[in-house]
Scaffold this active site. Structure first.
Site, short mmCIF file in Angstrom:
data_model
loop_
_atom_site.label_atom_id
_atom_site.label_comp_id
_atom_site.label_asym_id
_atom_site.label_seq_id
_atom_site.Cartn_x
_atom_site.Cartn_y
_atom_site.Cartn_z
N ASP A 258 -4.81 -12.75 3.68
CA ASP A 258 -6.10 -12.15 4.31
C ASP A 258 -7.18 -12.61 3.69
O ASP A 258 -8.29 -12.07 3.97
CB ASP A 258 -5.94 -10.92 4.55
CG ASP A 258 -5.01 -9.99 3.61
OD1 ASP A 258 -4.71 -10.57 2.48
OD2 ASP A 258 -4.77 -8.71 3.77
N ASP B 196 -2.73 -10.55 -2.42
CA ASP B 196 -3.45 -10.10 -1.01
C ASP B 196 -4.93 -9.60 -1.34
O ASP B 196 -5.13 -9.50 -2.45
CB ASP B 196 -2.56 -8.97 -0.48
CG ASP B 196 -2.89 -8.36 0.93
OD1 ASP B 196 -2.23 -8.69 1.66
OD2 ASP B 196 -3.98 -7.83 0.92
N HIS C 183 -6.55 -7.30 -0.52
CA HIS C 183 -6.62 -5.62 -0.61
C HIS C 183 -5.66 -5.47 -1.86
O HIS C 183 -4.73 -6.02 -2.13
CB HIS C 183 -5.93 -4.93 0.63
CG HIS C 183 -6.81 -5.42 1.87
ND1 HIS C 183 -6.32 -6.05 2.92
CD2 HIS C 183 -8.06 -5.00 2.22
CE1 HIS C 183 -7.01 -6.17 3.76
NE2 HIS C 183 -8.29 -5.61 3.52
N HIS D 275 0.83 -1.36 0.07
CA HIS D 275 -0.07 -0.07 0.10
C HIS D 275 0.90 1.32 -0.14
O HIS D 275 0.38 2.44 -0.32
CB HIS D 275 -0.91 0.16 1.32
CG HIS D 275 -1.90 -1.04 1.04
ND1 HIS D 275 -2.78 -1.10 0.19
CD2 HIS D 275 -2.47 -2.01 2.22
CE1 HIS D 275 -3.54 -2.07 0.43
NE2 HIS D 275 -3.36 -2.79 1.69
#
Length: 307
Positions: free
Chosen positions: A250, A166, A168, A129
């Site tokens: 996740d 991931d 996200h 991120h």
């Protein structure tokens, strides 16, 4: 043998009580790997110390991060820590730990290129991120993007692909590689979900970006379809000399920060698809916050590489 690049120094990045990105993530994984039936086939390697790599490492960071941002992280750590953004606390040791994590990702690239076989970077803090001048979502420095640009400087490497599984979207990684015709980026991620980026119509400056938003509740059937119809063709057509995997775990059904429906064994399936593209794969840890399932997922990833 499969190299796992790890240091207990990664535990020194303190995020505070109840923060999901905590040191116990790494100890859970390390303990699971030590208990695996093939534990004797893991080659544990310490990351290259900062003193041995600092000029090269800082140059690699500055290829993707603004010098003023790097200084900002260093300064906050020197003051004893604080918050880089609302989700991203750091402690006094965090700047050095984040540099060591980036060094470990570069070591992962080196090991894969030297051995033409996978390696796993077991490091924190995560990175996908982090943007050019901004920390986000627990991430300080954009490890995958740093590693991708570094790899292009190595002999015989002309194209690097980054696969981000991931849950996200890796907004930071995408923003830092999408303008390079030598790097491809592919992300499968929950949508809607944090950070709200990664639309399917984003294709990069050279048709080198593939985003695959998946609805909450998606499981292995949806992921299999995406890998077979989109991910594997996209990566294979790019013909990468190296594949970097932002390996977040996740999307497990038990994870507290997402709403997907995968099981740990499914990440072994993902790894099998990657191995169809190339054996030159550098895996690096991103997210994953349900400790038992996180550890089992990393075991499934490495198991598929070894068997």
């Amino acid at each position: 043998m499969l190299p796992v690049i790890y240091s207990e120094d990664f535990l020194l990045h303190k995020t505070g009580m109840l923060h999901p990105e905590r040191p116990e993530r790494l100890t859970a994984i390390a303990n699971a790997l030590l208990a695996a039936p093939w534990a004797d086939r893991i080659e544990w390697q310490l990351p290259t110390p900062l003193a041995d790599r600092e000029p090269e490492l800082l140059a690699a960071l500055k290829k993707v991060h603004a010098p003023r941002y790097i200084k900002e992280v260093e300064h906050l750590a020197l003051q004893g820590g604080g918050y880089l953004d609302g989700d991203t606390p750091i402690s006094a040791e965090s700047y050095d730990v984040a540099l060591l994590a980036a060094s470990a990702w570069l070591d992962g690239v080196d090991r894969v290129l030297a051995g033409n076989a996978p390696a796993f970077v077991l490091a924190r803090p995560p990175g996908h991120h982090a943007e050019n001048a901004r920390a986000m979502g627990f991430c300080l420095f954009s490890n995958a993007a740093i590693a991708a640009h570094y790899a292009l400087e190595q002999p015989g490497v002309n194209r690097v692909a980054v696969l981000d599984w991931d849950v996200h979207h890796g907004n930071g990684t995408q923003s830092l590689v999408e303008n390079s015709r030598q790097i491809a980026y592919c992300s499968l991620h929950q949508s809607p979900g944090y950070p709200g980026t990664g639309d399917a119509d984003e294709d990069g400056s050279y048709n080198n970006v593939l985003n695959i938003p998946l609805y909450p509740g998606s499981g292995i059937a949806e992921y299999r379809s995406a890998f077979e119809s989109l991910v594997v063709p996209f990566l294979s057509n790019f013909q990468p000399d190296l594949l970097i995997v932002s390996a977040g775990y996740d999307a497990n059904a038990s994870d507290p920060l997402a709403s997907m429906n995968l099981a740990p064994s499914d990440f072994g399936t993902f790894t099998g698809y990657c191995l169809q593209v190339t054996r030159r794969i550098a895996f690096g840890l991103e997210g994953g916050y349900a400790l038992k399932e996180l550890a089992e997922s990393v075991v499934a990833t490495i198991d598929r590489c070894l068997n």
